[in-house]
Design a protein around this motif. Structure first.
Motif, PDB file in Angstrom:
ATOM      1  N   ARG A  19     -28.076 -43.430  21.983  1.00 29.04           N
ATOM      2  CA  ARG A  19     -26.728 -43.814  22.441  1.00 29.04           C
ATOM      3  C   ARG A  19     -26.093 -44.803  21.463  1.00 29.04           C
ATOM      4  O   ARG A  19     -24.897 -44.706  21.168  1.00 29.04           O
ATOM      5  N   ILE A  20     -26.882 -45.733  20.944  1.00 28.62           N
ATOM      6  CA  ILE A  20     -26.369 -46.686  19.952  1.00 28.62           C
ATOM      7  C   ILE A  20     -25.947 -45.931  18.690  1.00 28.62           C
ATOM      8  O   ILE A  20     -24.880 -46.189  18.127  1.00 28.62           O
ATOM      9  N   ALA A  21     -26.771 -44.984  18.252  1.00 30.30           N
ATOM     10  CA  ALA A  21     -26.433 -44.185  17.061  1.00 30.30           C
ATOM     11  C   ALA A  21     -25.102 -43.471  17.239  1.00 30.30           C
ATOM     12  O   ALA A  21     -24.271 -43.454  16.330  1.00 30.30           O
ATOM     13  N   ALA A  22     -24.881 -42.902  18.409  1.00 29.24           N
ATOM     14  CA  ALA A  22     -23.627 -42.183  18.667  1.00 29.24           C
ATOM     15  C   ALA A  22     -22.422 -43.124  18.624  1.00 29.24           C
ATOM     16  O   ALA A  22     -21.345 -42.730  18.169  1.00 29.24           O
ATOM     17  N   LEU A  23     -22.615 -44.362  19.061  1.00 29.68           N
ATOM     18  CA  LEU A  23     -21.519 -45.347  19.034  1.00 29.68           C
ATOM     19  C   LEU A  23     -21.247 -45.873  17.629  1.00 29.68           C
ATOM     20  O   LEU A  23     -20.106 -46.013  17.211  1.00 29.68           O
ATOM     21  N   ILE A  24     -22.308 -46.192  16.910  1.00 33.36           N
ATOM     22  CA  ILE A  24     -22.181 -46.861  15.616  1.00 33.36           C
ATOM     23  C   ILE A  24     -21.960 -45.873  14.473  1.00 33.36           C
ATOM     24  O   ILE A  24     -21.246 -46.164  13.520  1.00 33.36           O
ATOM     25  N   HIS A  25     -22.586 -44.723  14.553  1.00 34.61           N
ATOM     26  CA  HIS A  25     -22.494 -43.727  13.471  1.00 34.61           C
ATOM     27  C   HIS A  25     -21.944 -42.392  13.973  1.00 34.61           C
ATOM     28  O   HIS A  25     -22.569 -41.345  13.789  1.00 34.61           O
ATOM     29  N   PRO A  26     -20.757 -42.366  14.577  1.00 35.84           N
ATOM     30  CA  PRO A  26     -20.261 -41.096  15.131  1.00 35.84           C
ATOM     31  C   PRO A  26     -20.034 -40.014  14.072  1.00 35.84           C
ATOM     32  O   PRO A  26     -20.081 -38.830  14.388  1.00 35.84           O
ATOM     33  N   ASP A  27     -19.804 -40.416  12.828  1.00 37.62           N
ATOM     34  CA  ASP A  27     -19.557 -39.437  11.769  1.00 37.62           C
ATOM     35  C   ASP A  27     -20.838 -38.905  11.138  1.00 37.62           C
ATOM     36  O   ASP A  27     -20.779 -38.061  10.241  1.00 37.62           O
ATOM     37  N   TYR A  28     -21.997 -39.421  11.585  1.00 41.90           N
ATOM     38  CA  TYR A  28     -23.280 -39.041  10.995  1.00 41.90           C
ATOM     39  C   TYR A  28     -24.282 -38.679  12.092  1.00 41.90           C
ATOM     40  O   TYR A  28     -25.336 -39.289  12.219  1.00 41.90           O
ATOM     41  N   PRO A  29     -23.961 -37.666  12.890  1.00 38.04           N
ATOM     42  CA  PRO A  29     -24.839 -37.341  14.023  1.00 38.04           C
ATOM     43  C   PRO A  29     -26.176 -36.750  13.569  1.00 38.04           C
ATOM     44  O   PRO A  29     -26.245 -36.037  12.564  1.00 38.04           O
ATOM     45  N   GLU A  30     -27.197 -37.084  14.322  1.00 35.58           N
ATOM     46  CA  GLU A  30     -28.524 -36.504  14.113  1.00 35.58           C
ATOM     47  C   GLU A  30     -29.103 -36.122  15.468  1.00 35.58           C
ATOM     48  O   GLU A  30     -28.896 -36.830  16.457  1.00 35.58           O
ATOM     49  N   ASP A  31     -29.840 -35.059  15.484  1.00 34.48           N
ATOM     50  CA  ASP A  31     -30.533 -34.645  16.692  1.00 34.48           C
ATOM     51  C   ASP A  31     -31.558 -35.727  17.062  1.00 34.48           C
ATOM     52  O   ASP A  31     -32.143 -36.365  16.189  1.00 34.48           O
TER      53      ASP A  31
END
Length: 162
Positions: A19-31
């Motif tokens: 969830r933090i990754a989706a907030l902080i790095h929305p342009d760099y999604p990873e599974d």
């Protein structure tokens, strides 16, 4: 809130880290499987930034890799190279409330210590967005090699001494 502290990342942290990754790095999604695999392959390189109450405020993922290169985003590795030529800082994400307290600088020290312990020659990462200045401040420099395409235009491959 007192200063947050780094501790080893745990499997039970992965959903919150995602969830933090989706907030902080929305342009760099990873599974989610990518972070889970990095944790399985190299638990010593995965960290959680936690508040006094145990709430996750950020995370970081690092692992051994080949010199002057990084794996592309959203890519499972299968295995780590042996021997490795570098320590790859794959991902760092801090919630806004956790910034400005020295946690990121402390993390660079933790990653550098693990790289030394593994006796690799360098540290390597891709700086995206406005992060290159932070990494330069911590001894990293851009190199001419091009980062993998998943990092997008404007990304810089950088190396740092151990």
């Amino acid at each position: 809130m007192t200063s947050p502290r780094w501790r080893p990342l745990r499997a039970s942290d992965l959903a919150t880290a995602s969830r933090i990754a989706a907030l902080i790095h929305p342009d760099y999604p990873e599974d989610d499987a990518v972070m889970a695999e990095r944790l399985r392959l190299c638990p010593e390189g995965c960290f959680a930034l936690v508040a006094d109450d145990g709430a996750l405020l950020g995370y970081a993922v690092g692992h051994p890799w080949r010199a002057r290169s990084v794996p592309d985003l959203d890519t499972l590795l299968g295995a780590l190279p042996a021997p490795a030529g570098a320590w790859c800082i794959h991902d760092v994400a801090l919630l806004p409330d956790a910034r400005g307290r020295g946690a990121a600088a402390e993390l660079v020290g933790l990653m550098r210590a693990e790289a030394r312990r593994r006796a690799v020659a360098e540290m390597v990462l891709v700086a995206v967005g406005n992060a290159a200045g932070f990494w330069r401040h911590h001894g990293f420099r851009p190199i001419p090699e091009v980062p993998p395409p998943g990092y997008g235009a404007g990304a810089a491959l950088m190396v740092g001494d151990i």
